[in-house]
Design a protein around this motif. Structure first.
Motif, short mmCIF file in Angstrom:
data_model
loop_
_atom_site.label_atom_id
_atom_site.label_comp_id
_atom_site.label_asym_id
_atom_site.label_seq_id
_atom_site.Cartn_x
_atom_site.Cartn_y
_atom_site.Cartn_z
N ASP A 276 -9.25 12.61 -0.66
CA ASP A 276 -10.28 11.57 -0.60
C ASP A 276 -10.46 11.15 0.86
N ALA A 277 -11.28 11.86 1.60
CA ALA A 277 -11.50 11.58 3.02
C ALA A 277 -12.54 10.48 3.16
N VAL B 297 -19.66 12.75 12.31
CA VAL B 297 -18.84 11.99 11.36
C VAL B 297 -19.01 12.56 9.96
N ALA B 298 -20.25 12.85 9.58
CA ALA B 298 -20.50 13.45 8.26
C ALA B 298 -19.79 14.79 8.12
N GLU B 299 -19.79 15.58 9.18
CA GLU B 299 -19.14 16.88 9.13
C GLU B 299 -17.63 16.74 8.95
N ALA B 300 -17.04 15.74 9.63
CA ALA B 300 -15.59 15.52 9.50
C ALA B 300 -15.23 15.05 8.10
N VAL B 301 -16.05 14.14 7.53
CA VAL B 301 -15.81 13.67 6.16
C VAL B 301 -15.87 14.84 5.18
N GLU B 302 -16.86 15.69 5.35
CA GLU B 302 -17.02 16.83 4.44
C GLU B 302 -15.84 17.80 4.58
N TRP B 303 -15.45 18.10 5.81
CA TRP B 303 -14.37 19.07 6.01
C TRP B 303 -13.05 18.54 5.46
N THR C 287 -12.80 5.21 8.82
CA THR C 287 -12.15 3.92 9.01
C THR C 287 -13.05 3.01 9.84
N GLY C 288 -13.06 1.73 9.49
CA GLY C 288 -13.86 0.75 10.22
C GLY C 288 -15.32 1.15 10.27
N SER C 289 -15.93 0.93 11.43
CA SER C 289 -17.32 1.33 11.62
C SER C 289 -17.43 2.74 12.19
N GLY C 290 -16.31 3.47 12.21
CA GLY C 290 -16.29 4.85 12.68
C GLY C 290 -15.89 4.91 14.15
N ALA C 291 -15.62 6.13 14.62
CA ALA C 291 -16.03 7.39 14.04
C ALA C 291 -14.91 8.15 13.33
N CYS C 292 -13.66 7.67 13.43
CA CYS C 292 -12.54 8.48 12.93
C CYS C 292 -12.55 8.55 11.40
N VAL C 293 -12.08 9.69 10.90
CA VAL C 293 -12.04 9.99 9.47
C VAL C 293 -10.60 10.30 9.10
N PHE C 294 -10.15 9.83 7.92
CA PHE C 294 -8.76 10.02 7.54
C PHE C 294 -8.63 10.41 6.09
N CYS C 295 -7.46 10.94 5.76
CA CYS C 295 -7.13 11.29 4.39
C CYS C 295 -5.63 11.12 4.22
N ALA C 296 -5.21 10.59 3.06
CA ALA C 296 -3.80 10.32 2.80
C ALA C 296 -3.13 11.50 2.12
N PHE C 297 -1.82 11.67 2.45
CA PHE C 297 -1.02 12.73 1.84
C PHE C 297 0.36 12.18 1.51
N ASP C 298 0.94 12.71 0.40
CA ASP C 298 2.25 12.23 -0.04
C ASP C 298 3.33 12.42 1.01
N GLY C 299 3.32 13.59 1.66
CA GLY C 299 4.41 13.90 2.57
C GLY C 299 3.95 14.47 3.89
N ALA D 104 0.87 -1.18 0.00
CA ALA D 104 0.00 0.00 0.00
C ALA D 104 0.90 1.23 0.00
N PRO D 105 0.34 2.40 -0.28
CA PRO D 105 1.18 3.60 -0.37
C PRO D 105 1.95 3.89 0.91
N ASP D 106 3.20 4.31 0.75
CA ASP D 106 4.03 4.75 1.87
C ASP D 106 3.76 6.24 2.04
N CYS D 107 2.81 6.56 2.89
CA CYS D 107 2.32 7.94 2.94
C CYS D 107 2.04 8.36 4.38
N TRP D 108 1.57 9.58 4.52
CA TRP D 108 1.14 10.13 5.79
C TRP D 108 -0.38 10.27 5.79
N TYR D 109 -0.96 10.19 6.97
CA TYR D 109 -2.40 10.36 7.11
C TYR D 109 -2.70 11.45 8.12
N VAL D 110 -3.72 12.23 7.82
CA VAL D 110 -4.34 13.09 8.82
C VAL D 110 -5.61 12.37 9.28
N VAL D 111 -5.75 12.25 10.59
CA VAL D 111 -6.90 11.55 11.17
C VAL D 111 -7.64 12.52 12.08
#
Length: 296
Positions: free
Chosen positions: A244-245, A232-238, A248-260, A166-173
C-alpha cells in the motif's frame, strides 16, 4: 557545557492525512498520524562568546535569516530574555542535511524542534516540553509534533496531539526527484476538503493485527500532487506493486510499510536508478526524548 553535537532531527511519515475542513483564516483542518522514523538530519550546537545566532553551514536555497533553525533559536532566546532579563550566549549551528526539501518528511520542522530542545538544554532554560511546543507552533504546524516526540494522532492544523500506537515496521521511501511546494497543494481547486472525521480508536483497531500493514485511510493531498507532479504518480504506481504505497505530507516522497528489514531490502534493491530510495525503521520515541534537559 559549551557544545552539543550529533543531535538527531528525525523525519516523519504521515500514515494517513485527511483534510476535514477549513478555518475562516484559511488554515486547513486535518487529521493524521505522525510516525517518526530513524532517518534524518543531524545538528551540532556550539555556544559563542557573544549573543549572536548563526548557522555556519550553507543550505542551498535557504537563506540563513529564513531558516527555521535560526528563527526558532531566536524565539527561544527572546523567551529566555523575557523570563530572566538577560540574553543567553549565542550559538553556532551546523547541520548535516540529509532529508530532501519539499519531500513531505518534515525536515525543516524537525530541525527547528531539535534546535529548541538542544538550546533548552545548553542554555539550561528549564522550559517544559509544552512550552517549547508553544514556541515552535507559530513557525510551523509540524514542529510541536517533533517536540512531543511520540507517534501521534493529530488534529486541528496538526497541533492537537495524542499518543497512539502504530505498527513496529520498516519502510521503503522513494524520493522521486521533485520538490513539492506545500502552498501549491493546499490552494488547488482539486483538493478534497470535506473528508469525514475519524476517531483515534478507528486507527488503533485497524492495526490490532500487526501482520496486516495495509494503510488506514488515505492521503487527501496525494491526488493533487500526483496530478501536478507526474514523478510522484510514477513512484506511487511503482512502489504500489509491493504494498500500500502512498505519499507522505504534501509530497513528494512516497513510502510503503513492510513487516521486516529483509522485505524492505528486497524491494529497495529494485528501485529504479532514476530515483533515490532508502529504508527506515519506525521509531516509537524521539531519540532526544529521554535526554535530561531537553524539555519535560
Amino acid at each position: 557545557m559549551r557544545a552539543l553535537n550529533n543531535c538527531p532531527a528525525p523525519a516523519k511519515l504521515n500514515l494517513f492525512l485527511h483534510v476535514t475542513g477549513r478555518r475562516p483564516d484559511g488554515y486547513h483542518l486535518l487529521q493524521t498520524v505522525f510516525q517518526l522514523i530513524d532517518r534524518g538530519d543531524v545538528l551540532h550546537f556550539t555556544l559563542r562568546e557573544d549573543d549572536a545566532i548563526r548557522r555556519v553551514t550553507d543550505v542551498p536555497g535557504v537563506p540563513e535569516q529564513d531558516d527555521l533553525i535560526v528563527r526558532a533559536a531566536r524565539l527561544l532566546q527572546a523567551e529566555v530574555v523575557r523570563r530572566t532579563g538577560r540574553a543567553p550566549a549565542g550559538v553556532d549551528i551546523a547541520i548535516d542535511k540529509i532529508l530532501p526539501m519539499g519531500g513531505g518528511l518534515g525536515g525543516g520542522s524537525s530541525d527547528a524542534a531539535t534546535t529548541l530542545m538542544a538550546l533548552n538544554a545548553l542554555w539550561q532554560s528549564g522550559l517544559s516540553r509544552q512550552e517549547l511546543m508553544d514556541i515552535g507552533l507559530p513557525l510551523g504546524a509540524d514542529i510541536p509534533f517533533f517536540i512531543f516526540g511520540r507517534t501521534a494522532f493529530a488534529e486541528g492544523v496538526g497541533e492537537a496531539l495524542r499518543e497512539v500506537d502504530a505498527p513496529d515496521c520498516w519502510y521503503v521511501v522513494i524520493e522521486p526527484g521533485v520538490s513539492v511546494p506545500t502552498a501549491k497543494i493546499f490552494t488547488s481547486e482539486h483538493l478534497t476538503r470535506n473528508t469525514p472525521l475519524v476517531i483515534m480508536s478507528d486507527f488503533s483497531s485497524h492495526y490490532a493485527n500487526r501482520s496486516d500493514l495495509r494503510g488506514f485511510g488515505r492521503n487527501d493531498l496525494q491526488q493533487v500532487a500526483t496530478r501536478l507532479f507526474p514523478p510522484v504518480a510514477e513512484a506511487v504506481e511503482w512502489l504500489g506493486a509491493y504494498g500500500d504505497a502512498r505519499m507522505t505530507g504534501s509530497g513528494a516522497c512516497v513510502f510503503c510499510a513492510f513487516d521486516g528489514e529483509d522485505e524492505a531490502d528486497a524491494v529497495l534493491a529494485k528501485v529504479p536508478a532514476a530515483w533515490t530510495g532508502w529504508k527506515a525503521k519506525a521509531l516509537a520515541h524521539h531519540p532526544l526524548d529521554a535526554v535530561p534537559g531537553f524539555g519535560k
